[in-house]
Design a protein around this motif. Structure first.
Motif, PDB file in Angstrom:
ATOM      1  N   UNK A  51      39.750   1.795   9.014  1.00 39.08           N
ATOM      2  CA  UNK A  51      40.751   2.757   9.959  1.00 39.08           C
ATOM      3  C   UNK A  51      40.559   3.996   9.324  1.00 39.08           C
ATOM      4  N   UNK A  52      40.708   5.181   9.969  1.00 37.60           N
ATOM      5  CA  UNK A  52      40.760   6.449   9.549  1.00 37.60           C
ATOM      6  C   UNK A  52      42.013   6.929   9.094  1.00 37.60           C
ATOM      7  N   UNK A  53      43.066   5.975   9.076  1.00 37.36           N
ATOM      8  CA  UNK A  53      44.499   6.151   8.488  1.00 37.36           C
ATOM      9  C   UNK A  53      44.903   5.156   7.868  1.00 37.36           C
ATOM     10  N   UNK A  54      45.749   5.244   6.725  1.00 38.18           N
ATOM     11  CA  UNK A  54      46.264   3.923   5.880  1.00 38.18           C
ATOM     12  C   UNK A  54      46.999   2.996   6.703  1.00 38.18           C
ATOM     13  N   UNK A  55      46.737   1.857   6.441  1.00 36.76           N
ATOM     14  CA  UNK A  55      47.437   0.656   6.964  1.00 36.76           C
ATOM     15  C   UNK A  55      48.226  -0.152   5.823  1.00 36.76           C
ATOM     16  N   UNK A  56      49.110  -1.063   6.566  1.00 43.12           N
ATOM     17  CA  UNK A  56      49.915  -1.831   5.502  1.00 43.12           C
ATOM     18  C   UNK A  56      48.901  -2.836   4.780  1.00 43.12           C
ATOM     19  N   UNK A  57      49.145  -3.031   3.523  1.00 38.71           N
ATOM     20  CA  UNK A  57      48.157  -4.109   3.121  1.00 38.71           C
ATOM     21  C   UNK A  57      48.605  -5.359   3.163  1.00 38.71           C
ATOM     22  N   UNK A  58      49.544  -5.620   3.829  1.00 36.47           N
ATOM     23  CA  UNK A  58      50.113  -7.223   4.111  1.00 36.47           C
ATOM     24  C   UNK A  58      49.529  -7.578   5.493  1.00 36.47           C
TER      25      UNK A  58
END
Length: 330
Positions: free
Chosen positions: A53-60
Protein backbone atom coordinates in the motif's frame (compact mmCIF):
# COMPACT_ATOMS: atom_id res chain seq x y z
CA UNK A 1 -9.80 -13.59 14.84
CA UNK A 2 -12.33 -11.27 13.22
CA UNK A 3 -12.63 -10.72 9.48
CA UNK A 4 -14.00 -7.94 7.29
CA UNK A 5 -13.78 -9.16 3.71
CA UNK A 6 -15.27 -6.12 1.96
CA UNK A 7 -13.53 -2.75 2.26
CA UNK A 8 -13.81 -0.93 -1.09
CA UNK A 9 -10.54 0.19 -2.63
CA UNK A 10 -10.59 3.98 -2.53
CA UNK A 11 -8.47 6.31 -4.60
CA UNK A 12 -8.63 8.74 -1.69
CA UNK A 13 -5.73 7.34 0.29
CA UNK A 14 -6.35 9.51 3.34
CA UNK A 15 -9.89 8.21 3.85
CA UNK A 16 -8.84 4.60 3.21
CA UNK A 17 -6.02 4.89 5.73
CA UNK A 18 -8.45 6.20 8.35
CA UNK A 19 -10.83 3.33 7.63
CA UNK A 20 -8.09 0.70 8.03
CA UNK A 21 -6.85 2.25 11.26
CA UNK A 22 -10.37 2.39 12.69
CA UNK A 23 -11.04 -1.25 11.76
CA UNK A 24 -7.84 -2.25 13.54
CA UNK A 25 -8.92 -0.36 16.65
CA UNK A 26 -12.32 -2.09 16.56
CA UNK A 27 -10.58 -5.47 16.80
CA UNK A 28 -10.47 -6.79 13.24
CA UNK A 29 -7.44 -8.88 12.28
CA UNK A 30 -7.96 -9.60 8.55
CA UNK A 31 -9.51 -7.27 5.98
CA UNK A 32 -9.89 -7.51 2.20
CA UNK A 33 -9.61 -4.51 -0.09
CA UNK A 34 -12.26 -4.87 -2.78
CA UNK A 35 -12.15 -3.85 -6.44
CA UNK A 36 -15.43 -4.05 -8.41
CA UNK A 37 -15.60 -5.04 -12.07
CA UNK A 38 -18.73 -4.29 -14.07
CA UNK A 39 -19.63 -5.16 -17.64
CA UNK A 40 -17.69 -7.48 -19.91
CA UNK A 41 -14.35 -8.74 -18.66
CA UNK A 42 -11.53 -7.69 -20.96
CA UNK A 43 -8.70 -9.92 -22.15
CA UNK A 44 -6.02 -7.84 -20.39
CA UNK A 45 -6.55 -8.36 -16.69
CA UNK A 46 -4.37 -6.99 -13.92
CA UNK A 47 -4.86 -6.38 -10.23
CA UNK A 48 -5.78 -2.75 -9.51
CA UNK A 49 -4.74 -3.04 -5.86
CA UNK A 50 -0.97 -2.90 -5.24
CA UNK A 51 0.63 -5.53 -3.05
CA UNK A 52 2.33 -2.82 -0.98
CA UNK A 53 0.00 0.00 0.00
CA UNK A 54 1.20 3.56 -0.70
CA UNK A 55 0.57 4.51 2.93
CA UNK A 56 1.46 2.90 6.27
CA UNK A 57 -1.09 0.43 7.58
CA UNK A 58 -1.51 -1.10 11.06
CA UNK A 59 0.85 -4.01 11.67
CA UNK A 60 -1.86 -6.09 13.30
CA UNK A 61 -3.91 -6.13 10.08
CA UNK A 62 -3.51 -8.78 7.42
CA UNK A 63 -4.59 -7.19 4.14
CA UNK A 64 -5.97 -9.29 1.27
CA UNK A 65 -6.98 -8.31 -2.26
CA UNK A 66 -10.47 -9.09 -3.49
CA UNK A 67 -12.34 -8.66 -6.75
CA UNK A 68 -16.14 -8.46 -7.03
CA UNK A 69 -17.58 -9.17 -10.49
CA UNK A 70 -21.08 -7.83 -11.14
CA UNK A 71 -23.09 -10.45 -13.05
CA UNK A 72 -25.84 -9.29 -15.38
CA UNK A 73 -25.31 -11.47 -18.46
CA UNK A 74 -24.19 -15.05 -17.67
CA UNK A 75 -22.63 -15.43 -21.13
CA UNK A 76 -19.80 -12.98 -20.33
CA UNK A 77 -18.12 -14.95 -17.56
CA UNK A 78 -15.62 -17.14 -19.37
CA UNK A 79 -12.61 -15.25 -17.92
CA UNK A 80 -13.43 -15.70 -14.23
CA UNK A 81 -10.54 -18.15 -13.77
CA UNK A 82 -8.09 -15.54 -15.08
CA UNK A 83 -9.51 -12.91 -12.74
CA UNK A 84 -9.28 -15.28 -9.78
CA UNK A 85 -5.56 -15.86 -10.38
CA UNK A 86 -4.79 -12.15 -9.82
CA UNK A 87 -6.67 -11.74 -6.52
CA UNK A 88 -6.85 -13.47 -3.15
CA UNK A 89 -10.66 -13.68 -3.06
CA UNK A 90 -13.16 -13.71 -5.94
CA UNK A 91 -16.77 -12.67 -5.27
CA UNK A 92 -19.75 -12.58 -7.62
CA UNK A 93 -22.63 -10.10 -7.39
CA UNK A 94 -25.59 -11.32 -9.47
CA UNK A 95 -28.28 -8.76 -10.29
CA UNK A 96 -31.05 -11.08 -11.56
CA UNK A 97 -32.45 -14.50 -10.82
CA UNK A 98 -30.84 -16.17 -13.82
CA UNK A 99 -27.37 -14.92 -12.90
CA UNK A 100 -27.93 -15.99 -9.27
CA UNK A 101 -28.89 -19.51 -10.37
CA UNK A 102 -25.78 -19.83 -12.53
CA UNK A 103 -23.52 -18.47 -9.78
CA UNK A 104 -24.93 -20.96 -7.27
CA UNK A 105 -24.86 -23.87 -9.68
CA UNK A 106 -21.68 -23.83 -11.75
CA UNK A 107 -19.54 -20.67 -11.61
CA UNK A 108 -16.23 -20.99 -9.78
CA UNK A 109 -16.07 -18.36 -7.04
CA UNK A 110 -15.32 -18.02 -3.35
CA UNK A 111 -18.20 -15.81 -2.33
CA UNK A 112 -21.61 -14.59 -3.52
CA UNK A 113 -22.16 -11.01 -2.42
CA UNK A 114 -25.67 -9.70 -2.97
CA UNK A 115 -26.45 -5.98 -2.87
CA UNK A 116 -29.15 -6.26 -0.22
CA UNK A 117 -29.73 -2.51 -0.08
CA UNK A 118 -31.73 -2.75 -3.33
CA UNK A 119 -35.08 -4.40 -3.94
CA UNK A 120 -34.97 -7.71 -5.83
CA UNK A 121 -37.82 -8.69 -8.15
CA UNK A 122 -37.58 -12.32 -6.98
CA UNK A 123 -37.47 -14.33 -3.77
CA UNK A 124 -34.50 -16.27 -2.42
CA UNK A 125 -35.24 -19.98 -2.69
CA UNK A 126 -33.67 -22.65 -0.52
CA UNK A 127 -33.37 -25.01 -3.49
CA UNK A 128 -31.23 -22.48 -5.39
CA UNK A 129 -29.08 -21.32 -2.49
CA UNK A 130 -28.39 -24.87 -1.31
CA UNK A 131 -26.55 -25.56 -4.58
CA UNK A 132 -23.91 -23.00 -3.57
CA UNK A 133 -23.75 -24.23 0.02
CA UNK A 134 -23.08 -27.77 -1.16
CA UNK A 135 -20.09 -26.50 -3.16
CA UNK A 136 -18.70 -24.59 -0.18
CA UNK A 137 -19.61 -21.12 -1.51
CA UNK A 138 -20.68 -18.60 1.15
CA UNK A 139 -23.16 -15.70 1.03
CA UNK A 140 -22.21 -12.21 2.15
CA UNK A 141 -24.31 -9.53 3.87
CA UNK A 142 -22.93 -5.97 3.83
CA UNK A 143 -24.31 -3.66 6.52
CA UNK A 144 -22.74 -0.27 5.70
CA UNK A 145 -25.29 0.84 3.04
CA UNK A 146 -28.09 0.32 5.57
CA UNK A 147 -26.19 1.99 8.42
CA UNK A 148 -25.58 5.24 6.54
CA UNK A 149 -28.96 5.27 4.71
CA UNK A 150 -28.30 8.39 2.69
CA UNK A 151 -31.50 7.85 0.65
CA UNK A 152 -33.99 8.53 3.39
CA UNK A 153 -34.03 5.05 4.92
CA UNK A 154 -35.00 3.07 1.79
CA UNK A 155 -31.72 1.15 1.68
CA UNK A 156 -32.08 0.32 5.40
CA UNK A 157 -35.55 -1.12 4.89
CA UNK A 158 -34.39 -3.16 1.91
CA UNK A 159 -31.37 -4.44 3.85
CA UNK A 160 -33.46 -5.63 6.78
CA UNK A 161 -36.01 -7.30 4.51
CA UNK A 162 -33.48 -8.99 2.21
CA UNK A 163 -31.16 -10.08 5.05
CA UNK A 164 -34.06 -11.65 6.94
CA UNK A 165 -35.18 -13.46 3.80
CA UNK A 166 -31.64 -14.68 3.01
CA UNK A 167 -31.10 -15.98 6.55
CA UNK A 168 -34.45 -17.79 6.44
CA UNK A 169 -33.70 -19.36 3.05
CA UNK A 170 -30.22 -20.59 4.02
CA UNK A 171 -31.28 -21.68 7.54
CA UNK A 172 -28.47 -19.48 8.85
CA UNK A 173 -25.74 -21.56 7.17
CA UNK A 174 -22.86 -20.20 5.11
CA UNK A 175 -23.44 -16.54 6.04
CA UNK A 176 -20.62 -14.02 6.48
CA UNK A 177 -21.07 -10.35 7.37
CA UNK A 178 -18.85 -7.58 5.99
CA UNK A 179 -18.96 -3.82 6.14
CA UNK A 180 -18.48 -2.49 2.57
CA UNK A 181 -17.65 0.78 4.32
CA UNK A 182 -16.25 3.54 2.18
CA UNK A 183 -15.73 5.72 5.23
CA UNK A 184 -14.68 5.04 8.79
CA UNK A 185 -18.04 6.37 9.96
CA UNK A 186 -19.85 3.31 8.53
CA UNK A 187 -17.67 0.73 10.35
CA UNK A 188 -18.95 -1.22 13.33
CA UNK A 189 -17.19 -3.47 15.81
CA UNK A 190 -17.48 -7.27 15.66
CA UNK A 191 -19.80 -7.54 18.64
CA UNK A 192 -22.04 -4.77 17.28
CA UNK A 193 -22.28 -6.78 14.07
CA UNK A 194 -23.27 -9.88 16.08
CA UNK A 195 -26.06 -7.93 17.79
CA UNK A 196 -27.19 -6.53 14.44
CA UNK A 197 -27.34 -10.05 12.98
CA UNK A 198 -29.47 -11.14 15.93
CA UNK A 199 -32.02 -8.47 14.93
CA UNK A 200 -32.14 -9.99 11.43
CA UNK A 201 -32.83 -13.44 12.84
CA UNK A 202 -29.31 -14.90 13.00
CA UNK A 203 -28.44 -16.46 16.35
CA UNK A 204 -25.56 -15.21 18.44
CA UNK A 205 -23.38 -18.26 17.75
CA UNK A 206 -24.05 -17.99 14.01
CA UNK A 207 -23.33 -14.27 14.20
CA UNK A 208 -19.93 -14.87 15.79
CA UNK A 209 -19.16 -17.45 13.10
CA UNK A 210 -20.22 -14.94 10.42
CA UNK A 211 -17.35 -12.61 11.35
CA UNK A 212 -14.97 -15.38 12.39
CA UNK A 213 -14.93 -19.03 11.34
CA UNK A 214 -17.09 -18.76 8.21
CA UNK A 215 -15.06 -15.82 6.89
CA UNK A 216 -11.84 -17.66 7.65
CA UNK A 217 -13.04 -20.69 5.66
CA UNK A 218 -13.55 -18.40 2.64
CA UNK A 219 -9.95 -17.15 2.87
CA UNK A 220 -8.48 -20.63 3.40
CA UNK A 221 -10.43 -22.24 0.56
CA UNK A 222 -9.52 -19.41 -1.80
CA UNK A 223 -5.85 -19.82 -0.91
CA UNK A 224 -6.01 -23.59 -1.43
CA UNK A 225 -7.56 -23.16 -4.86
CA UNK A 226 -4.79 -20.84 -6.02
CA UNK A 227 -1.71 -22.39 -4.40
CA UNK A 228 -2.43 -26.12 -4.36
CA UNK A 229 -2.97 -28.91 -6.85
CA UNK A 230 -6.73 -29.45 -7.23
CA UNK A 231 -7.29 -28.09 -3.76
CA UNK A 232 -5.73 -31.16 -2.13
CA UNK A 233 -1.92 -31.01 -2.19
CA UNK A 234 -0.03 -27.89 -1.21
CA UNK A 235 3.73 -27.33 -1.15
CA UNK A 236 4.79 -25.27 1.85
CA UNK A 237 8.13 -24.08 3.18
CA UNK A 238 9.56 -26.76 5.41
CA UNK A 239 11.66 -24.47 7.58
CA UNK A 240 15.05 -25.41 6.15
CA UNK A 241 17.83 -23.05 7.17
CA UNK A 242 19.93 -21.69 4.30
CA UNK A 243 23.56 -22.75 4.27
CA UNK A 244 25.95 -20.02 5.37
CA UNK A 245 29.16 -19.56 3.34
CA UNK A 246 31.45 -19.48 6.42
CA UNK A 247 30.23 -22.83 7.67
CA UNK A 248 31.62 -24.97 4.82
CA UNK A 249 34.11 -26.75 7.08
CA UNK A 250 31.39 -27.53 9.63
CA UNK A 251 29.19 -28.97 6.90
CA UNK A 252 32.05 -31.14 5.64
CA UNK A 253 32.70 -32.32 9.22
CA UNK A 254 29.04 -33.22 9.62
CA UNK A 255 29.12 -35.12 6.33
CA UNK A 256 32.23 -37.03 7.47
CA UNK A 257 30.61 -37.88 10.81
CA UNK A 258 27.44 -39.02 9.07
CA UNK A 259 29.50 -41.26 6.73
CA UNK A 260 31.30 -42.77 9.74
CA UNK A 261 27.99 -43.39 11.43
CA UNK A 262 26.74 -45.02 8.26
CA UNK A 263 29.77 -47.34 8.13
CA UNK A 264 29.23 -48.19 11.79
CA UNK A 265 25.61 -49.02 11.08
CA UNK A 266 26.68 -51.21 8.18
CA UNK A 267 29.17 -52.97 10.44
CA UNK A 268 26.43 -53.58 12.99
CA UNK A 269 24.31 -55.12 10.26
CA UNK A 270 27.22 -57.44 9.37
CA UNK A 271 27.68 -58.43 13.03
CA UNK A 272 30.92 -56.46 13.66
CA UNK A 273 31.24 -53.22 15.62
CA UNK A 274 34.82 -51.95 16.05
CA UNK A 275 37.10 -54.70 17.37
CA UNK A 276 34.36 -56.72 19.08
CA UNK A 277 32.73 -59.58 17.31
CA UNK A 278 29.02 -60.10 17.66
CA UNK A 279 27.22 -63.09 16.28
CA UNK A 280 23.78 -62.81 14.88
CA UNK A 281 21.16 -65.29 16.05
CA UNK A 282 21.32 -68.28 13.74
CA UNK A 283 18.33 -69.68 11.98
CA UNK A 284 17.31 -73.34 12.36
CA UNK A 285 18.67 -74.18 8.92
CA UNK A 286 22.06 -72.71 9.77
CA UNK A 287 22.11 -74.56 13.10
CA UNK A 288 21.42 -77.87 11.31
CA UNK A 289 24.19 -77.15 8.81
CA UNK A 290 26.68 -76.37 11.57
CA UNK A 291 25.72 -79.53 13.50
CA UNK A 292 26.16 -81.63 10.38
CA UNK A 293 29.52 -80.04 9.63
CA UNK A 294 30.65 -80.66 13.21
CA UNK A 295 29.74 -84.35 12.89
CA UNK A 296 31.69 -84.61 9.65
CA UNK A 297 34.74 -82.93 11.21
CA UNK A 298 34.58 -85.30 14.22
CA UNK A 299 34.35 -88.31 11.94
CA UNK A 300 37.41 -87.13 9.97
CA UNK A 301 39.41 -86.64 13.18
CA UNK A 302 38.43 -90.09 14.38
CA UNK A 303 39.42 -91.73 11.09
CA UNK A 304 42.77 -89.93 11.15
CA UNK A 305 43.50 -91.09 14.70
CA UNK A 306 42.57 -94.70 13.81
CA UNK A 307 44.86 -94.68 10.76
CA UNK A 308 47.75 -93.34 12.82
CA UNK A 309 47.36 -96.03 15.45
CA UNK A 310 47.45 -98.72 12.74
CA UNK A 311 50.92 -97.57 11.62
CA UNK A 312 52.59 -97.94 15.08
CA UNK A 313 54.83 -101.07 15.68
CA UNK A 314 53.36 -103.65 18.01
CA UNK A 315 54.80 -106.29 20.40
CA UNK A 316 54.14 -109.90 20.05
CA UNK A 317 51.46 -109.38 22.67
CA UNK A 318 49.61 -107.02 20.31
CA UNK A 319 50.20 -103.73 22.22
CA UNK A 320 51.57 -100.77 20.26
CA UNK A 321 55.15 -99.75 20.95
CA UNK A 322 55.56 -96.16 22.14
CA UNK A 323 58.64 -94.99 20.32
CA UNK A 324 58.76 -91.71 22.18
CA UNK A 325 59.14 -93.34 25.58
CA UNK A 326 61.79 -95.72 24.18
CA UNK A 327 63.80 -92.83 22.89
CA UNK A 328 63.73 -91.14 26.28
CA UNK A 329 64.89 -94.37 27.96
CA UNK A 330 67.83 -94.63 25.57
Amino acid sequence: MFYDLNVPWNVNQVELQKTLSFLSELGYNVIALDHTLTGKITAEISCSIPETLPFPSPRSLRILRRCTVVLADPSQNHRLATVASHYDVLALRPTNERALLQACQSLECDLISLDLSTRFPFYFKMKTLSLALQRGVKFEICYAPGVLATDGGLSRRNLISNATQLIRATRGRGIIISSEARRALACRGPWDVVNLAAVWGLGQEKGIEAVGREARSVVVQAEMKRTSFRGVINVVYGGEKPEKPNQGSEVRGKDKASSQNKRKADAMDDGVVGDDTQTKPLSKRQQKRQAKQAKLDAAKVKEASVGKSDQLPVHSSGDPINTTSNAKND
